[in-house]
Design a protein around this motif. Sequence first.
Motif, PDB file in Angstrom:
ATOM      1  N   ALA A  67     -11.581 -13.450  20.473  1.00 11.64           N
ATOM      2  CA  ALA A  67     -10.475 -13.180  19.685  1.00 11.64           C
ATOM      3  C   ALA A  67      -9.917 -11.784  19.956  1.00 11.64           C
ATOM      4  CB  ALA A  67     -10.611 -13.402  18.154  1.00 11.64           C
ATOM      5  N   ALA A  68      -8.739 -11.466  20.204  1.00 12.86           N
ATOM      6  CA  ALA A  68      -8.135 -10.348  20.252  1.00 12.86           C
ATOM      7  C   ALA A  68      -8.187  -9.327  19.085  1.00 12.86           C
ATOM      8  CB  ALA A  68      -6.694 -10.225  20.725  1.00 12.86           C
ATOM      9  N   TYR A  69      -8.699  -8.131  19.119  1.00 15.88           N
ATOM     10  CA  TYR A  69      -8.785  -7.038  18.108  1.00 15.88           C
ATOM     11  C   TYR A  69      -7.356  -7.005  17.376  1.00 15.88           C
ATOM     12  CZ  TYR A  69      -8.373  -2.758  15.881  1.00 15.88           C
ATOM     13  OH  TYR A  69      -8.094  -1.582  15.125  1.00 15.88           O
ATOM     14  N   GLN A  70      -7.544  -6.955  16.115  1.00 17.68           N
ATOM     15  CA  GLN A  70      -5.933  -6.517  15.426  1.00 17.68           C
ATOM     16  C   GLN A  70      -6.941  -5.717  14.351  1.00 17.68           C
ATOM     17  OE1 GLN A  70      -4.300  -9.958  14.286  1.00 17.68           O
ATOM     18  NE2 GLN A  70      -3.080 -10.198  16.033  1.00 17.68           N
ATOM     19  N   PRO A  71      -6.195  -4.553  13.806  1.00 17.45           N
ATOM     20  CA  PRO A  71      -6.327  -3.693  12.763  1.00 17.45           C
ATOM     21  C   PRO A  71      -6.150  -4.467  11.585  1.00 17.45           C
ATOM     22  CG  PRO A  71      -4.271  -2.775  13.731  1.00 17.45           C
ATOM     23  CD  PRO A  71      -4.657  -4.002  14.489  1.00 17.45           C
ATOM     24  N   VAL A  72      -6.724  -3.911  10.377  1.00 21.16           N
ATOM     25  CA  VAL A  72      -6.395  -4.543   9.184  1.00 21.16           C
ATOM     26  C   VAL A  72      -5.167  -4.019   8.574  1.00 21.16           C
ATOM     27  CG1 VAL A  72      -7.680  -2.421   7.979  1.00 21.16           C
ATOM     28  CG2 VAL A  72      -7.584  -4.653   6.772  1.00 21.16           C
ATOM     29  N   SER A  73      -4.661  -5.065   7.932  1.00 23.17           N
ATOM     30  CA  SER A  73      -3.268  -4.883   7.234  1.00 23.17           C
ATOM     31  C   SER A  73      -3.176  -4.766   5.872  1.00 23.17           C
ATOM     32  CB  SER A  73      -2.238  -5.967   8.029  1.00 23.17           C
ATOM     33  OG  SER A  73      -2.277  -6.960   7.366  1.00 23.17           O
ATOM     34  N   THR A  74      -1.920  -4.127   5.359  1.00 24.79           N
ATOM     35  CA  THR A  74      -1.809  -4.089   4.166  1.00 24.79           C
ATOM     36  C   THR A  74      -1.621  -5.749   3.351  1.00 24.79           C
ATOM     37  OG1 THR A  74       0.813  -4.076   4.398  1.00 24.79           O
ATOM     38  CG2 THR A  74      -0.316  -2.148   4.022  1.00 24.79           C
ATOM     39  N   PRO A 108      -9.180   1.888  13.407  1.00 23.58           N
ATOM     40  CA  PRO A 108      -8.987   1.381  12.275  1.00 23.58           C
ATOM     41  C   PRO A 108      -9.912   0.009  12.255  1.00 23.58           C
ATOM     42  CG  PRO A 108      -6.836   1.715  13.157  1.00 23.58           C
ATOM     43  CD  PRO A 108      -7.657   2.056  14.452  1.00 23.58           C
ATOM     44  N   ALA A 109     -10.520  -0.229  11.304  1.00 24.75           N
ATOM     45  CA  ALA A 109     -11.353  -1.274  11.045  1.00 24.75           C
ATOM     46  C   ALA A 109     -10.557  -2.655  11.156  1.00 24.75           C
ATOM     47  CB  ALA A 109     -11.389  -1.550   9.454  1.00 24.75           C
ATOM     48  N   SER A 110     -11.175  -3.488  11.753  1.00 23.45           N
ATOM     49  CA  SER A 110     -10.429  -4.957  12.343  1.00 23.45           C
ATOM     50  C   SER A 110     -10.022  -5.838  11.025  1.00 23.45           C
ATOM     51  CB  SER A 110     -11.572  -5.780  13.231  1.00 23.45           C
ATOM     52  OG  SER A 110     -12.717  -6.125  12.281  1.00 23.45           O
ATOM     53  N   SER A 111      -9.058  -6.752  11.402  1.00 18.01           N
ATOM     54  CA  SER A 111      -8.676  -7.498  10.454  1.00 18.01           C
ATOM     55  C   SER A 111      -9.421  -8.559   9.784  1.00 18.01           C
ATOM     56  CB  SER A 111      -7.373  -8.087  10.790  1.00 18.01           C
ATOM     57  OG  SER A 111      -7.475  -8.981  11.865  1.00 18.01           O
ATOM     58  N   ASN A 112     -10.436  -8.793  10.407  1.00 19.52           N
ATOM     59  CA  ASN A 112     -11.490  -9.938  10.340  1.00 19.52           C
ATOM     60  C   ASN A 112     -12.786  -9.694  10.924  1.00 19.52           C
ATOM     61  OD1 ASN A 112     -11.102 -11.569  12.786  1.00 19.52           O
ATOM     62  ND2 ASN A 112      -9.258 -11.682  12.083  1.00 19.52           N
ATOM     63  N   ALA A 168      -5.299  -6.689   3.002  1.00 14.71           N
ATOM     64  CA  ALA A 168      -5.859  -5.701   1.917  1.00 14.71           C
ATOM     65  C   ALA A 168      -5.394  -6.428   0.446  1.00 14.71           C
ATOM     66  CB  ALA A 168      -5.560  -4.384   1.816  1.00 14.71           C
ATOM     67  N   ARG A 169      -4.461  -7.352   0.130  1.00 16.58           N
ATOM     68  CA  ARG A 169      -4.192  -7.834  -0.917  1.00 16.58           C
ATOM     69  C   ARG A 169      -5.424  -8.835  -1.492  1.00 16.58           C
ATOM     70  NH1 ARG A 169       2.003  -9.376   1.043  1.00 16.58           N
ATOM     71  NH2 ARG A 169       2.834  -7.579   1.078  1.00 16.58           N
ATOM     72  N   ASP A 170      -6.137  -9.447  -0.634  1.00 17.29           N
ATOM     73  CA  ASP A 170      -7.270 -10.039  -1.132  1.00 17.29           C
ATOM     74  C   ASP A 170      -8.634  -9.442  -1.017  1.00 17.29           C
ATOM     75  OD1 ASP A 170      -9.105 -11.796  -1.492  1.00 17.29           O
ATOM     76  OD2 ASP A 170      -8.675 -13.430   0.254  1.00 17.29           O
ATOM     77  N   PRO A 171      -9.044  -9.275  -2.161  1.00 17.66           N
ATOM     78  CA  PRO A 171     -10.251  -8.286  -2.260  1.00 17.66           C
ATOM     79  C   PRO A 171     -11.566  -8.867  -1.470  1.00 17.66           C
ATOM     80  CG  PRO A 171     -10.159  -9.374  -4.237  1.00 17.66           C
ATOM     81  CD  PRO A 171      -8.589  -9.632  -3.522  1.00 17.66           C
ATOM     82  N   ASP A 172     -11.338 -10.095  -1.177  1.00 20.28           N
ATOM     83  CA  ASP A 172     -12.227 -10.857  -0.309  1.00 20.28           C
ATOM     84  C   ASP A 172     -11.951 -11.469   0.909  1.00 20.28           C
ATOM     85  OD1 ASP A 172     -14.528 -10.325  -2.573  1.00 20.28           O
ATOM     86  OD2 ASP A 172     -13.305 -11.868  -3.755  1.00 20.28           O
ATOM     87  N   MET A 201       1.042  -1.357   0.055  1.00 19.08           N
ATOM     88  CA  MET A 201       0.087  -0.177  -0.008  1.00 19.08           C
ATOM     89  C   MET A 201       0.843   1.382   0.155  1.00 19.08           C
ATOM     90  SD  MET A 201      -3.076   1.251   2.614  1.00 19.08           S
ATOM     91  CE  MET A 201      -3.771  -0.246   2.389  1.00 19.08           C
ATOM     92  N   THR A 202       0.360   2.219  -0.841  1.00 15.14           N
ATOM     93  CA  THR A 202       1.542   3.436  -0.904  1.00 15.14           C
ATOM     94  C   THR A 202       1.193   4.242   0.190  1.00 15.14           C
ATOM     95  OG1 THR A 202      -0.074   4.595  -2.212  1.00 15.14           O
ATOM     96  CG2 THR A 202       1.297   3.231  -3.407  1.00 15.14           C
ATOM     97  N   GLU A 203       2.218   5.481   0.285  1.00  9.48           N
ATOM     98  CA  GLU A 203       2.035   6.170   1.495  1.00  9.48           C
ATOM     99  C   GLU A 203       1.123   7.118   1.109  1.00  9.48           C
ATOM    100  OE1 GLU A 203       3.108   8.084   5.017  1.00  9.48           O
ATOM    101  OE2 GLU A 203       3.815   6.295   4.219  1.00  9.48           O
ATOM    102  N   LYS A 204       0.648   7.403  -0.173  1.00  8.07           N
ATOM    103  CA  LYS A 204      -0.492   8.197  -0.424  1.00  8.07           C
ATOM    104  C   LYS A 204      -1.793   7.619  -0.109  1.00  8.07           C
ATOM    105  CE  LYS A 204      -2.940  10.597  -4.107  1.00  8.07           C
ATOM    106  NZ  LYS A 204      -2.801  10.844  -5.629  1.00  8.07           N
ATOM    107  N   ARG A 205      -1.868   6.160  -0.152  1.00  8.38           N
ATOM    108  CA  ARG A 205      -3.259   5.670   0.306  1.00  8.38           C
ATOM    109  C   ARG A 205      -3.014   5.702   1.776  1.00  8.38           C
ATOM    110  NH1 ARG A 205      -5.147  -0.143  -2.139  1.00  8.38           N
ATOM    111  NH2 ARG A 205      -7.234  -0.164  -1.374  1.00  8.38           N
ATOM    112  N   ARG A 206      -2.072   5.374   2.449  1.00  5.74           N
ATOM    113  CA  ARG A 206      -2.311   5.189   4.019  1.00  5.74           C
ATOM    114  C   ARG A 206      -2.472   6.559   4.483  1.00  5.74           C
ATOM    115  NH1 ARG A 206       3.008   2.588   3.481  1.00  5.74           N
ATOM    116  NH2 ARG A 206       4.081   4.504   4.300  1.00  5.74           N
ATOM    117  N   ARG A 207      -2.182   7.706   3.821  1.00  8.02           N
ATOM    118  CA  ARG A 207      -2.485   9.036   4.544  1.00  8.02           C
ATOM    119  C   ARG A 207      -3.304   9.857   3.455  1.00  8.02           C
ATOM    120  NH1 ARG A 207       3.035  10.552   7.487  1.00  8.02           N
ATOM    121  NH2 ARG A 207       3.209   8.605   8.904  1.00  8.02           N
ATOM    122  N   PRO A 208      -4.421   9.537   3.131  1.00  7.70           N
ATOM    123  CA  PRO A 208      -5.065  10.413   2.309  1.00  7.70           C
ATOM    124  C   PRO A 208      -5.381  11.752   2.687  1.00  7.70           C
ATOM    125  CG  PRO A 208      -6.648   8.969   3.543  1.00  7.70           C
ATOM    126  CD  PRO A 208      -5.386   8.766   3.883  1.00  7.70           C
TER     127      PRO A 208
END
Length: 359
Positions: A230-237, A194-198, A240-244, A1-8
């Motif tokens: 389950a312990a919360y974890q934020p979504v990661s790059t 941040p949104a959860s990883s799952n 995000a590689r998998d659209p589903d 994920m690009t810096e631009k995408r991380r920091r809109p």
Amino acid sequence: MTEKRRRPSLISRYALIAATIGGIAGLFAWTGGWIHWPHDQQTLTSTRLIDAFESDTSPHPGFRRNHAKGVCVSGRFESNGNGAQLSRASVFERGTVPVVGRLSAPGFDPTQEDDTAMVRSFALRFTLSHGEQWRTAMNSVPIFAVSTPEALYEQLAALRPDAASGRVDPAKMKMFLEKHPETRAFHEWLASHPASSNFSNASYFSIDAFRFTNAQGNTHFVRWSVVPDAAYQPVSTTDARDPDFLAHDLSKRLERGPVRWHLMITPAAPGDPTNDATRVWPQERELHRVDAGVVVIDRAESQIDGACRDINFDPLILPAGIGPSDDPLLAARSSAYSVSFNRRTQEEAQAAQAGNSRR
């Protein structure tokens, strides 16, 4: 994920948040007959509301008008009996009842990529004795963006894409936010969570308040949440590689065993707002919350032909012992969900009839 995408940019971030709010709120506007269109002063009906809502999106016949992308789940609720101190509803008697649910994210497009969603959602239908049901639709944000149906309608207008550019007009959104400062709390919560990883490591909240009545006739206003083991974890790059990735991750986890959430009921204290979903209750209320049991999910299946496909998760389908509060959004949700459900099921029937005629 690009810096631009991380920091809109700030404008882009608010546009994304606005789209999320619109996705959550789009079907919540009141249809009881006392809101009028600003220009022609005609009464706003459920049908006109959904027509206006659809005019802001691309058509996806047969799919839900919001939360279009999701997965059906099923399992059980294991009640420990503790909830009976607050409500006489049979769901809180010690024992087990079956549940069918749906995990999803706000949005109008069933093909959208999962990393675009800032919120997770969990809907459940508890099937109780004597033909009763309890249906609830929860979000991973504990508050709502606005408190009144009028503000929701104004929000839809602000989110309507410009005819020329096809994009939300930042000026209109800015005017809406300035007029409704109560939305700031929702924006701040999203920005700091941040949104959860799952699906399985997110907490989900009723947002609206409800009225519980116990066997002694005592009434309590409450909000509830389901809190994951389950312990919360934020979504990661990597996610995000998998659209589903949300559905794929859930399937893999269920192969290892069920996923669980504790149903936590939080009673209000005198003075806590029961008609304003933008306001959180004081943190100390959580000290008195009741663990009513465990929601256990052990199966997931496609929403196309899964058990949740034909369920309208109307939040006003309630068993004896649970009633609505004075929150005006509840009647709004019930009415609009009904119109959306009827429309998408009619589209499915028409598509099936057309397919049969071609055979």
